[in-house]
Scaffold this active site. Sequence first.
Site, PDB file in Angstrom:
ATOM      1  NE  ARG A  50     -38.979 -14.708  10.318  1.00 36.22           N
ATOM      2  CZ  ARG A  50     -40.415 -14.907  11.112  1.00 36.22           C
ATOM      3  NH1 ARG A  50     -40.622 -16.177  11.703  1.00 36.22           N
ATOM      4  NH2 ARG A  50     -41.146 -14.130  11.247  1.00 36.22           N
ATOM      5  CE1 TYR A 103     -13.062 -18.166   7.890  1.00 39.00           C
ATOM      6  CE2 TYR A 103     -14.971 -18.416   8.897  1.00 39.00           C
ATOM      7  CZ  TYR A 103     -14.172 -17.801   7.936  1.00 39.00           C
ATOM      8  OH  TYR A 103     -14.590 -16.408   8.049  1.00 39.00           O
ATOM      9  CG  ASP A 176     -17.161 -26.414   7.946  1.00 38.71           C
ATOM     10  OD1 ASP A 176     -17.318 -26.511   6.806  1.00 38.71           O
ATOM     11  OD2 ASP A 176     -17.131 -25.435   8.581  1.00 38.71           O
ATOM     12  CE  LYS A 201     -15.776 -19.242   2.012  1.00 35.34           C
ATOM     13  NZ  LYS A 201     -16.408 -19.207   3.336  1.00 35.34           N
TER      14      LYS A 201
HETATM   15  C1  LIG Z   1     -14.584 -23.889   6.591  1.00 32.25           C
HETATM   16  C2  LIG Z   1     -15.363 -22.797   6.654  1.00 32.25           C
HETATM   17  N1  LIG Z   1     -16.435 -22.911   7.490  1.00 32.25           N
HETATM   18  C3  LIG Z   1     -17.452 -21.952   7.782  1.00 32.25           C
HETATM   19  C4  LIG Z   1     -17.229 -20.854   6.985  1.00 32.25           C
HETATM   20  C5  LIG Z   1     -17.998 -19.767   7.378  1.00 32.25           C
HETATM   21  O1  LIG Z   1     -18.865 -19.491   6.350  1.00 32.25           O
HETATM   22  P1  LIG Z   1     -19.363 -17.834   5.751  1.00 32.25           P
HETATM   23  O2  LIG Z   1     -18.179 -17.237   5.534  1.00 32.25           O
HETATM   24  O3  LIG Z   1     -20.456 -18.344   4.878  1.00 32.25           O
HETATM   25  O4  LIG Z   1     -20.349 -17.611   7.284  1.00 32.25           O
HETATM   26  C6  LIG Z   1     -16.001 -20.546   6.275  1.00 32.25           C
HETATM   27  C7  LIG Z   1     -15.740 -19.327   5.571  1.00 32.25           C
HETATM   28  O5  LIG Z   1     -14.490 -19.121   5.152  1.00 32.25           O
HETATM   29  C8  LIG Z   1     -15.342 -21.690   6.139  1.00 32.25           C
HETATM   30  O6  LIG Z   1     -13.962 -21.602   5.170  1.00 32.25           O
END
Ligand SMILES: Cc1ncc(COP(=O)(O)O)c(C=O)c1O
Length: 388
Positions: A50, A103, A176, A201
Site C-alpha cells: 500500500r 463527467y 482532468d 480510459k
Molecule cells: C473525464 C472523466 N474523469 C473522471 C472519470 C472517473 O473515472 P473512473 O471511472 O476511473 O473512476 C471519468 C469516467 O468516465 C471521466 O470520463
Amino acid sequence: MRFDTRAVHVGEEPNLAPGGTGDVVMPIHLSSTFARAEIDVPTAGYEYSRSGNPTRDGLERRLAALEDGQHGLAFASGLAAETAVVLTLLRPGDHVVLFDDLYGGSRRLFTKVFGEQWGLSLTFVDATDTARVAEALRPETRMIWMETPTNPLLKLCDIEAICELVQDRECLVAVDNTFMTPAFQRPLALGADLVVHSTTKYLNGHSDSVGGAVIVNSDALHERLRFHQNAAGAVLSPFDSFLVLRGLKTLGVRMRAHQEAALRIAGWLSDRAEVARVIYPGLDSHPQHDLAARQMSGFGGMVSFELIGGLTAARRLLENVRIFALAESLGGVESLIESPALMTHASVPPEARREIGLTDGLVRLSVGIESVEDLLEDLDRALKRTQA
Ligand SMILES: Cc1ncc(COP(=O)(O)O)c(C=O)c1O
C-alpha cells in the site's frame, strides 16, 4: 527523450545491476510485503505494497514523465484520485469553482459527497468564458476544477488564462486531462497545479482496467498527496499498474489513430440529414476550434452529435449499431456508443442537463482504432433505421 520514447521506456528500465534479472518488461510485483535483511532498512525502499510497490512506482514515474510533471500517484479509480485531491488539499467550508459540464460521476462526487455531506461550497460555471470563472471567485475559493474538453459536450476552457486569474491567490487549479491525455495536452505546462486522470480510459486504452492518477510538479503537494495515498489506501493494484504501463507504450500511436478516425467520422456526420449538429473540437464548426488548435496538439477521439429525432432516434441508433458497442466509458481501442442522458449522465438532474445543453437526442462516440470504413458503414446502416 521525446514523448513516444518516454511512453515506452520511463519507469521500465531493465535492471542490469548485479542480482538484477534484466527484464525488459516490468514484472508484476504481487508481494504485499517485503522482507528485510536489516531491521531498520526496508529492502530497496519497499516495506508494504500500500505504501509503495515497484510496479506501481514504475507506472507513477511514467505518468509524471508523460505529463511533464515531477511526481505521479496512481489510485484505484479516477474518482478515487479525485477524492484523494479533495480530502488532502481542501477543508469543509472551502469554495471550489467547477466547470458546469463535468463527467457525471465527478459532478455527483462533488455535489453529493463533498458538497452536501462534507461541507464544500461549490459554484458551477460555464468556463468556456474565462470571465465567468473570474466572477465566481471568492476570498475562500481554494480550488478551480476543470475538465477540458468536457464530457460529453466537448466544451473547452482556456487553461492558461484561468491559471493566470489565480496566480496571486491561495487557490489551486486542477485539470482532468482524461479526454486529451498528455499526448495532446499538458495542463501543468500551461500553469495548472494538478492533473487528474481516469487511467481507465485512454491511458490504459484497452478497457480492461479501472484506475486513476494525479500528477503534480510541487514537492510539497506531492508529499501531502503521498501521505494521503498511503493513509487512506485507495491505491492501484500491481496488476492494474502493469496493464496501464503496457497500455501507455502505445499511447501516442493510439491517440493519433483515434483522432484520424474521429475527424473523418465527425466530418461525415456533419453531412447527414438525420444529424442536427456535430460536436468535435477538430471541426471548424466547433465554437472553440481556435482555442483547441492553440491549447492542444490534437483533437482526440471523442465525437458527440445530436439527432434531429431526439431520444426516439437516439434509442434506434443505439439499438442498430453492430460494431460500436453500446457501453459507458471511453478511450479503448474498440469503438463505443452511448446516450449521455440515459447512461453516463443519468445522475445529472434533468434541469442541470438542460441548462448546459445536454439534450436527450445527444449521442456520444468513443471512436476506436478499427478500420474507419467499417465504422462508417455501421453508422450509416443504423442512422438509416432512425427514420423508420
Ligand atoms: C473525464 C472523466 N474523469 C473522471 C472519470 C472517473 O473515472 P473512473 O471511472 O476511473 O473512476 C471519468 C469516467 O468516465 C471521466 O470520463
